[in-house]
Motif scaffolding. Structure first.
Motif, mmCIF file in Angstrom:
data_model
loop_
_atom_site.group_PDB
_atom_site.id
_atom_site.type_symbol
_atom_site.label_atom_id
_atom_site.label_comp_id
_atom_site.label_asym_id
_atom_site.label_seq_id
_atom_site.Cartn_x
_atom_site.Cartn_y
_atom_site.Cartn_z
ATOM 1 N N ALA A 30 -81.449 -29.361 1.293
ATOM 2 C CA ALA A 30 -81.855 -30.619 0.657
ATOM 3 C C ALA A 30 -81.630 -31.801 1.603
ATOM 4 C CB ALA A 30 -81.074 -30.819 -0.646
ATOM 5 N N VAL A 31 -80.503 -31.796 2.325
ATOM 6 C CA VAL A 31 -80.199 -32.884 3.260
ATOM 7 C C VAL A 31 -81.228 -32.913 4.395
ATOM 8 C CG1 VAL A 31 -78.546 -33.699 4.987
ATOM 9 C CG2 VAL A 31 -77.737 -32.949 2.744
ATOM 10 N N LEU A 32 -81.539 -31.720 4.939
ATOM 11 C CA LEU A 32 -82.475 -31.670 6.069
ATOM 12 C C LEU A 32 -83.881 -32.068 5.633
ATOM 13 C CD1 LEU A 32 -81.192 -28.439 7.868
ATOM 14 C CD2 LEU A 32 -80.870 -30.822 8.556
ATOM 15 N N LEU A 33 -84.270 -31.733 4.393
ATOM 16 C CA LEU A 33 -85.593 -32.137 3.906
ATOM 17 C C LEU A 33 -85.670 -33.658 3.810
ATOM 18 C CD1 LEU A 33 -88.292 -30.816 2.970
ATOM 19 C CD2 LEU A 33 -87.527 -31.240 0.628
ATOM 20 N N LEU A 34 -84.586 -34.277 3.349
ATOM 21 C CA LEU A 34 -84.549 -35.749 3.288
ATOM 22 C C LEU A 34 -84.573 -36.337 4.696
ATOM 23 C CD1 LEU A 34 -84.285 -38.168 1.256
ATOM 24 C CD2 LEU A 34 -81.847 -38.151 1.788
ATOM 25 N N LEU A 35 -83.789 -35.743 5.594
ATOM 26 C CA LEU A 35 -83.696 -36.257 6.962
ATOM 27 C C LEU A 35 -85.033 -36.170 7.689
ATOM 28 C CD1 LEU A 35 -81.963 -37.191 9.428
ATOM 29 C CD2 LEU A 35 -81.555 -34.783 9.913
ATOM 30 N N VAL A 36 -85.714 -35.039 7.541
ATOM 31 C CA VAL A 36 -86.935 -34.821 8.319
ATOM 32 C C VAL A 36 -88.162 -35.394 7.615
ATOM 33 C CG1 VAL A 36 -88.446 -33.076 9.339
ATOM 34 C CG2 VAL A 36 -85.964 -32.766 9.411
ATOM 35 N N GLU A 37 -88.299 -35.109 6.315
ATOM 36 C CA GLU A 37 -89.522 -35.473 5.598
ATOM 37 C C GLU A 37 -89.338 -36.700 4.704
ATOM 38 O OE1 GLU A 37 -92.448 -33.943 5.713
ATOM 39 O OE2 GLU A 37 -92.037 -32.044 6.727
ATOM 40 N N GLY A 38 -88.082 -37.076 4.447
ATOM 41 C CA GLY A 38 -87.829 -38.223 3.588
ATOM 42 C C GLY A 38 -88.026 -37.927 2.118
ATOM 43 N N ARG A 39 -88.054 -36.643 1.766
ATOM 44 C CA ARG A 39 -88.311 -36.276 0.374
ATOM 45 C C ARG A 39 -87.100 -35.591 -0.251
ATOM 46 N NH1 ARG A 39 -91.747 -32.382 -0.367
ATOM 47 N NH2 ARG A 39 -92.232 -31.826 1.772
ATOM 48 N N ILE A 40 -87.057 -35.633 -1.597
ATOM 49 C CA ILE A 40 -86.008 -34.986 -2.371
ATOM 50 C C ILE A 40 -86.427 -33.540 -2.649
ATOM 51 C CG2 ILE A 40 -85.031 -34.923 -4.711
ATOM 52 C CD1 ILE A 40 -83.700 -36.975 -2.961
ATOM 53 N N ALA A 41 -85.489 -32.605 -2.466
ATOM 54 C CA ALA A 41 -85.799 -31.186 -2.641
ATOM 55 C C ALA A 41 -85.716 -30.794 -4.111
ATOM 56 C CB ALA A 41 -84.848 -30.325 -1.810
ATOM 57 N N CYS A 119 -79.690 -32.702 -6.223
ATOM 58 C CA CYS A 119 -80.015 -33.932 -5.478
ATOM 59 C C CYS A 119 -79.686 -35.181 -6.294
ATOM 60 C CB CYS A 119 -81.489 -33.931 -5.094
ATOM 61 S SG CYS A 119 -81.923 -32.576 -3.985
ATOM 62 N N LEU B 9 -86.985 -24.714 5.824
ATOM 63 C CA LEU B 9 -86.076 -25.274 4.818
ATOM 64 C C LEU B 9 -86.209 -24.540 3.484
ATOM 65 C CD1 LEU B 9 -86.156 -29.090 5.620
ATOM 66 C CD2 LEU B 9 -84.549 -27.317 6.355
ATOM 67 N N PHE B 57 -76.635 -36.845 2.301
ATOM 68 C CA PHE B 57 -77.586 -37.896 1.911
ATOM 69 C C PHE B 57 -77.118 -39.255 2.415
ATOM 70 C CE2 PHE B 57 -79.628 -35.842 -2.156
ATOM 71 C CZ PHE B 57 -80.222 -34.887 -1.345
ATOM 72 N N THR B 60 -77.661 -39.488 6.077
ATOM 73 C CA THR B 60 -79.097 -39.542 6.374
ATOM 74 C C THR B 60 -79.681 -40.925 6.077
ATOM 75 O OG1 THR B 60 -79.346 -37.192 5.899
ATOM 76 C CG2 THR B 60 -81.333 -38.540 5.774
ATOM 77 N N PRO B 66 -87.141 -41.404 8.005
ATOM 78 C CA PRO B 66 -86.983 -39.977 8.291
ATOM 79 C C PRO B 66 -87.584 -39.618 9.647
ATOM 80 C CG PRO B 66 -88.117 -40.355 6.178
ATOM 81 C CD PRO B 66 -88.051 -41.660 6.881
ATOM 82 N N VAL B 67 -87.267 -38.425 10.121
ATOM 83 C CA VAL B 67 -87.711 -38.009 11.457
ATOM 84 C C VAL B 67 -89.235 -37.896 11.536
ATOM 85 C CG1 VAL B 67 -87.552 -36.169 13.186
ATOM 86 C CG2 VAL B 67 -85.531 -36.814 11.860
ATOM 87 N N PHE B 72 -88.472 -43.158 3.503
ATOM 88 C CA PHE B 72 -87.831 -42.286 2.516
ATOM 89 C C PHE B 72 -88.499 -42.482 1.159
ATOM 90 C CE2 PHE B 72 -84.311 -42.788 5.597
ATOM 91 C CZ PHE B 72 -84.066 -41.448 5.833
#
Lengths: 152, 138
Positions: A30-41, A119, B9, B57, B60, B66-67, B72
């Motif tokens: 969930a953290v990596l999805l937010l970090l990379v895509e900016g979305r909530i898992a 999340c 992911l 979170f 981040t 985001p990357v 966000f």
């Protein structure tokens, strides 16, 4: 995971360490999805947007995420050499009703175990605390009724 | 790139579900069975996931963006409405009947149990119906 079978329902072993570590992997995803895509898992959000109407982009990404979920037990089985154990009810009418309720309820309430339960709670969202409290309570009551009132 | 990231992911999320035991409906139903064969494991799943997400979170969201995306996309609503009660109530009943929530249902799909093969299409139909109904009311 299933050790032995009771007369009615299969008992399961208490696995605090594996469950905590598995939970941590879910949180990391969930953290990596937010970090990379900016979305909530939220799995229900990802899955329901694979269905029409299509108003936003990102279809391929969402499909890939679901494909990763589907692949997981095969990857786990290949790595550990042990097949993944799942005990699924074969009462198809029950599973039909359960599926309809889970799908409708998750979208109607704006999230499921992942979006609200993980999340949303991690973001300290008041809506997610309410939603999680309601679905946990409904789940406890349902299992109590099925196993100890109707089935008992 | 985005597709590969999402695949990885989804796989990580699914491996978490499998390792934690949450992918097994028997374990979920025993967690919900306080008065019977109670298995508290799933509280540890929730604990591990929320702890990592709570810290991750915050780290981040210190970033500007985001990357791989321009911004966000976070839920902003804070109101408690009837849908927020009815939806999770129906969801919880279905969860207690079948032992599946959406993530574990997808990890079960390839194992091909008959109950799963009924549950997943029904779940997708329910999702579609909820979206269609919400559109008509909007």
């Amino acid at each position: 995971m299933t050790g032995f079978t009771s007369t009615i329902f299969p008992l399961t072993d208490f696995t605090p360490v594996a469950s905590f570590l598995g939970g941590a992997l879910i949180g990391l995803s969930a953290v990596l999805l937010l970090l990379v895509e900016g979305r909530i898992a939220g799995i229900s959000g990802i899955a329901s947007r694979l269905l029409p109407p299509y108003r936003e982009g990102g279809f391929a990404g969402r499909l890939a995420f679901i494909a990763g979920l589907i692949a997981a037990p095969f990857v786990a089985g290949a790595v550990t050499g042990a097949p993944v154990v799942q005990t699924v009810s074969s009462n198809l009418l029950l599973m039909l009703a359960a599926g309809l309720l889970v799908g409708f309820g998750a979208v109607w309430g704006g999230g499921c175990t992942s979006g609200h339960g993980v999340c949303g709670m991690a973001r300290l969202s008041p809506r997610s605390f309410v939603a999680t409290g309601v679905f946990m309570t409904a789940g406890f009551l349902t299992v109590f009724l099925v196993r100890h009132v109707i089935g008992g | 790139m985005s597709v590969l990231v999402n695949l990885a992911l989804g796989l990580l999320f699914g491996l978490g579900l499998v390792l934690s035991g949450m992918s097994d409906p028997a374990k979920v139903l025993n967690f919900l069975d306080l008065a019977g064969s109670f298995d508290p494991s799933l509280a540890f799943v929730m604990g591990g996931a929320v702890l990592v997400a709570f810290i991750g979170f915050r780290l981040t969201l210190r970033r500007e963006r985001p990357v791989l995306a321009p911004r966000f996309q976070l839920p902003t609503r804070r109101d408690i409405d009837a849908r927020l009660i009815l939806g999770p109530a129906l969801f919880g009943i279905g969860w207690g009947l079948g032992g599946f929530c959406p993530g574990p249902a997808f990890t079960a799909l390839g194992l091909g149990a008959s109950g799963t093969l009924v549950f997943v299409p029904a779940m997708l139909a329910g999702m579609w119906a909820a979206r269609a109904l919400a559109e008509r009311r909007a």
